[in-house]
Write a protein that holds these residues in place. Structure first.
Motif, PDB file in Angstrom:
ATOM      1  N   ARG A 102     -56.535  -8.770   4.664  1.00  0.00           N
ATOM      2  CA  ARG A 102     -56.156  -7.874   5.746  1.00  0.00           C
ATOM      3  C   ARG A 102     -54.903  -8.414   6.423  1.00  0.00           C
ATOM      4  O   ARG A 102     -54.771  -9.616   6.628  1.00  0.00           O
ATOM      5  CB  ARG A 102     -57.299  -7.776   6.756  1.00  0.00           C
ATOM      6  CG  ARG A 102     -57.063  -6.777   7.856  1.00  0.00           C
ATOM      7  CD  ARG A 102     -58.317  -6.646   8.729  1.00  0.00           C
ATOM      8  NE  ARG A 102     -58.212  -5.462   9.566  1.00  0.00           N
ATOM      9  CZ  ARG A 102     -57.455  -5.392  10.651  1.00  0.00           C
ATOM     10  NH1 ARG A 102     -56.785  -6.441  11.055  1.00  0.00           N
ATOM     11  NH2 ARG A 102     -57.391  -4.273  11.342  1.00  0.00           N
ATOM     12  N   CYS A 103     -54.001  -7.510   6.748  1.00  0.00           N
ATOM     13  CA  CYS A 103     -52.765  -7.881   7.448  1.00  0.00           C
ATOM     14  C   CYS A 103     -52.995  -7.786   8.951  1.00  0.00           C
ATOM     15  O   CYS A 103     -53.468  -6.763   9.448  1.00  0.00           O
ATOM     16  CB  CYS A 103     -51.637  -6.940   7.027  1.00  0.00           C
ATOM     17  SG  CYS A 103     -50.117  -7.200   7.963  1.00  0.00           S
ATOM     18  N   ASN A 104     -52.682  -8.861   9.665  1.00  0.00           N
ATOM     19  CA  ASN A 104     -52.866  -8.855  11.121  1.00  0.00           C
ATOM     20  C   ASN A 104     -51.743  -8.108  11.836  1.00  0.00           C
ATOM     21  O   ASN A 104     -51.833  -7.813  13.022  1.00  0.00           O
ATOM     22  CB  ASN A 104     -52.931 -10.284  11.654  1.00  0.00           C
ATOM     23  CG  ASN A 104     -54.201 -10.989  11.214  1.00  0.00           C
ATOM     24  OD1 ASN A 104     -55.269 -10.380  11.177  1.00  0.00           O
ATOM     25  ND2 ASN A 104     -54.086 -12.255  10.852  1.00  0.00           N
ATOM     26  N   ASN A 105     -50.697  -7.802  11.110  1.00  0.00           N
ATOM     27  CA  ASN A 105     -49.550  -7.117  11.703  1.00  0.00           C
ATOM     28  C   ASN A 105     -49.778  -5.603  11.781  1.00  0.00           C
ATOM     29  O   ASN A 105     -49.630  -5.016  12.842  1.00  0.00           O
ATOM     30  CB  ASN A 105     -48.299  -7.437  10.884  1.00  0.00           C
ATOM     31  CG  ASN A 105     -47.035  -6.933  11.526  1.00  0.00           C
ATOM     32  OD1 ASN A 105     -46.896  -7.021  12.750  1.00  0.00           O
ATOM     33  ND2 ASN A 105     -46.128  -6.399  10.726  1.00  0.00           N
ATOM     34  N   ASP A 106     -50.165  -4.991  10.666  1.00  0.00           N
ATOM     35  CA  ASP A 106     -50.343  -3.531  10.666  1.00  0.00           C
ATOM     36  C   ASP A 106     -51.740  -3.076  10.228  1.00  0.00           C
ATOM     37  O   ASP A 106     -51.990  -1.888  10.081  1.00  0.00           O
ATOM     38  CB  ASP A 106     -49.280  -2.867   9.783  1.00  0.00           C
ATOM     39  CG  ASP A 106     -49.387  -3.298   8.322  1.00  0.00           C
ATOM     40  OD1 ASP A 106     -50.286  -4.105   8.001  1.00  0.00           O
ATOM     41  OD2 ASP A 106     -48.580  -2.845   7.502  1.00  0.00           O
ATOM     42  N   GLY A 107     -52.665  -4.034  10.011  1.00  0.00           N
ATOM     43  CA  GLY A 107     -54.045  -3.665   9.677  1.00  0.00           C
ATOM     44  C   GLY A 107     -54.247  -3.210   8.234  1.00  0.00           C
ATOM     45  O   GLY A 107     -55.333  -2.782   7.859  1.00  0.00           O
ATOM     46  N   HIS A 108     -53.210  -3.305   7.410  1.00  0.00           N
ATOM     47  CA  HIS A 108     -53.326  -2.909   6.004  1.00  0.00           C
ATOM     48  C   HIS A 108     -54.341  -3.817   5.271  1.00  0.00           C
ATOM     49  O   HIS A 108     -54.392  -5.012   5.524  1.00  0.00           O
ATOM     50  CB  HIS A 108     -51.956  -3.020   5.337  1.00  0.00           C
ATOM     51  CG  HIS A 108     -51.926  -2.553   3.920  1.00  0.00           C
ATOM     52  ND1 HIS A 108     -52.117  -1.246   3.567  1.00  0.00           N
ATOM     53  CD2 HIS A 108     -51.750  -3.235   2.755  1.00  0.00           C
ATOM     54  CE1 HIS A 108     -52.052  -1.133   2.246  1.00  0.00           C
ATOM     55  NE2 HIS A 108     -51.834  -2.325   1.732  1.00  0.00           N
ATOM     56  N   GLU A 109     -55.176  -3.214   4.397  1.00  0.00           N
ATOM     57  CA  GLU A 109     -56.132  -3.988   3.600  1.00  0.00           C
ATOM     58  C   GLU A 109     -55.872  -3.750   2.126  1.00  0.00           C
ATOM     59  O   GLU A 109     -55.559  -2.633   1.720  1.00  0.00           O
ATOM     60  CB  GLU A 109     -57.570  -3.565   3.939  1.00  0.00           C
ATOM     61  CG  GLU A 109     -58.014  -4.009   5.318  1.00  0.00           C
ATOM     62  CD  GLU A 109     -59.462  -3.585   5.608  1.00  0.00           C
ATOM     63  OE1 GLU A 109     -60.181  -3.277   4.641  1.00  0.00           O
ATOM     64  OE2 GLU A 109     -59.817  -3.561   6.788  1.00  0.00           O
ATOM     65  N   SER A 124     -48.140 -12.102   0.840  1.00  0.00           N
ATOM     66  CA  SER A 124     -47.664 -11.341   1.998  1.00  0.00           C
ATOM     67  C   SER A 124     -48.215  -9.930   1.908  1.00  0.00           C
ATOM     68  O   SER A 124     -48.653  -9.487   0.855  1.00  0.00           O
ATOM     69  CB  SER A 124     -46.137 -11.329   2.040  1.00  0.00           C
ATOM     70  OG  SER A 124     -45.641 -10.725   0.860  1.00  0.00           O
ATOM     71  N   CYS A 125     -48.194  -9.242   3.033  1.00  0.00           N
ATOM     72  CA  CYS A 125     -48.710  -7.880   3.082  1.00  0.00           C
ATOM     73  C   CYS A 125     -47.850  -6.963   2.212  1.00  0.00           C
ATOM     74  O   CYS A 125     -46.631  -6.929   2.384  1.00  0.00           O
ATOM     75  CB  CYS A 125     -48.723  -7.393   4.523  1.00  0.00           C
ATOM     76  SG  CYS A 125     -49.144  -5.648   4.673  1.00  0.00           S
ATOM     77  N   PRO A 126     -48.476  -6.218   1.272  1.00  0.00           N
ATOM     78  CA  PRO A 126     -47.679  -5.330   0.425  1.00  0.00           C
ATOM     79  C   PRO A 126     -47.078  -4.159   1.205  1.00  0.00           C
ATOM     80  O   PRO A 126     -46.143  -3.515   0.727  1.00  0.00           O
ATOM     81  CB  PRO A 126     -48.677  -4.841  -0.629  1.00  0.00           C
ATOM     82  CG  PRO A 126     -50.024  -5.129  -0.090  1.00  0.00           C
ATOM     83  CD  PRO A 126     -49.890  -6.231   0.925  1.00  0.00           C
ATOM     84  N   ALA A 127     -47.595  -3.887   2.410  1.00  0.00           N
ATOM     85  CA  ALA A 127     -47.071  -2.757   3.186  1.00  0.00           C
ATOM     86  C   ALA A 127     -45.885  -3.154   4.057  1.00  0.00           C
ATOM     87  O   ALA A 127     -44.887  -2.450   4.132  1.00  0.00           O
ATOM     88  CB  ALA A 127     -48.181  -2.150   4.042  1.00  0.00           C
ATOM     89  N   CYS A 128     -46.006  -4.324   4.752  1.00  0.00           N
ATOM     90  CA  CYS A 128     -44.943  -4.679   5.706  1.00  0.00           C
ATOM     91  C   CYS A 128     -44.337  -6.057   5.441  1.00  0.00           C
ATOM     92  O   CYS A 128     -43.502  -6.518   6.198  1.00  0.00           O
ATOM     93  CB  CYS A 128     -45.491  -4.619   7.133  1.00  0.00           C
ATOM     94  SG  CYS A 128     -46.627  -5.965   7.518  1.00  0.00           S
ATOM     95  N   SER A 129     -44.798  -6.708   4.357  1.00  0.00           N
ATOM     96  CA  SER A 129     -44.291  -8.036   3.970  1.00  0.00           C
ATOM     97  C   SER A 129     -44.593  -9.150   4.964  1.00  0.00           C
ATOM     98  O   SER A 129     -44.067 -10.250   4.840  1.00  0.00           O
ATOM     99  CB  SER A 129     -42.765  -8.013   3.737  1.00  0.00           C
ATOM    100  OG  SER A 129     -42.460  -7.074   2.756  1.00  0.00           O
TER     101      SER A 129
HETATM  102 ZN   LIG Z   1     -48.823  -5.521   6.927  1.00  0.00          ZN
END
Ligand SMILES: [Zn+2]
Length: 157
Positions: A102-109, A124-129
């Motif tokens: 889970r990304c703590n920046n944008d909540g992407h899982e 890294s988060c695939p949505a926001c890096s």
């Molecule tokens: Zn993210």
């Protein structure tokens, strides 16, 4: 640079994390501690009856390594069974075939396959890096003990 500890792949978590014999007073009770990957070696070899080569492949380790892990696990179980000790399953260095992050920046899982984790690259988060990510908690096991973390001393993914 030190080599990172190699993760072992665990296909199925044990249903319970603590076993104790009846009739032994708590102050006299000793326990053995099995890591999650040691429990997995017992599951693959002794429960599913797979060949060592196959077991090693499933856990992403060499055959000699699998053999070592299995021997340690069997010895601990035998010690508990014969000497009336409790068994605690916790800790270790393992990953599931798919781990959820889970990304703590944008909540992407998203799911990360074991092979990616085992390579030890920063994720890294695939949505926001963002690098501000964390693994989702594993399903709980080990009820009835309440002695703190279920995976104390181990990596959680
Ligand atoms: Zn993210």
């Amino acid at each position: 640079m030190s080599r990172p500890v190699k993760l072992r792949c665990v296909g199925q978590l044990p249903s319970a994390g603590f076993f104790r014999p009846v009739g032994i007073p708590a102050n006299a009770l000793q326990e053995v501690c099995l890591s999650v990957e040691e429990a997995e070696s017992i599951r693959l070899k002794d429960l599913e009856g797979l060949e060592q080569e196959e077991c090693a492949g499933r856990m992403h380790v060499s055959r000699p390594t699998f053999h070592r892990v299995l021997e340690v696990a069997r010895k601990k179980l035998a010690d508990a069974l014969i000497n009336g000790k409790a068994i605690q399953i916790e800790g270790g260095n393992f990953g599931l075939p798919q781990s959820r992050f889970r990304c703590n920046n944008d909540g992407h899982e998203w799911n990360v396959p074991f092979e990616t984790l085992a390579r030890g690259l920063p994720l890294s988060c695939p949505a926001c890096s963002s690098l501000n990510i964390q693994p989702m908690p594993l399903p709980p096991f080990g009820w009835g003990r309440g002695r703190g973390g279920r995976f104390r001393g181990g990596r959680r993914w």
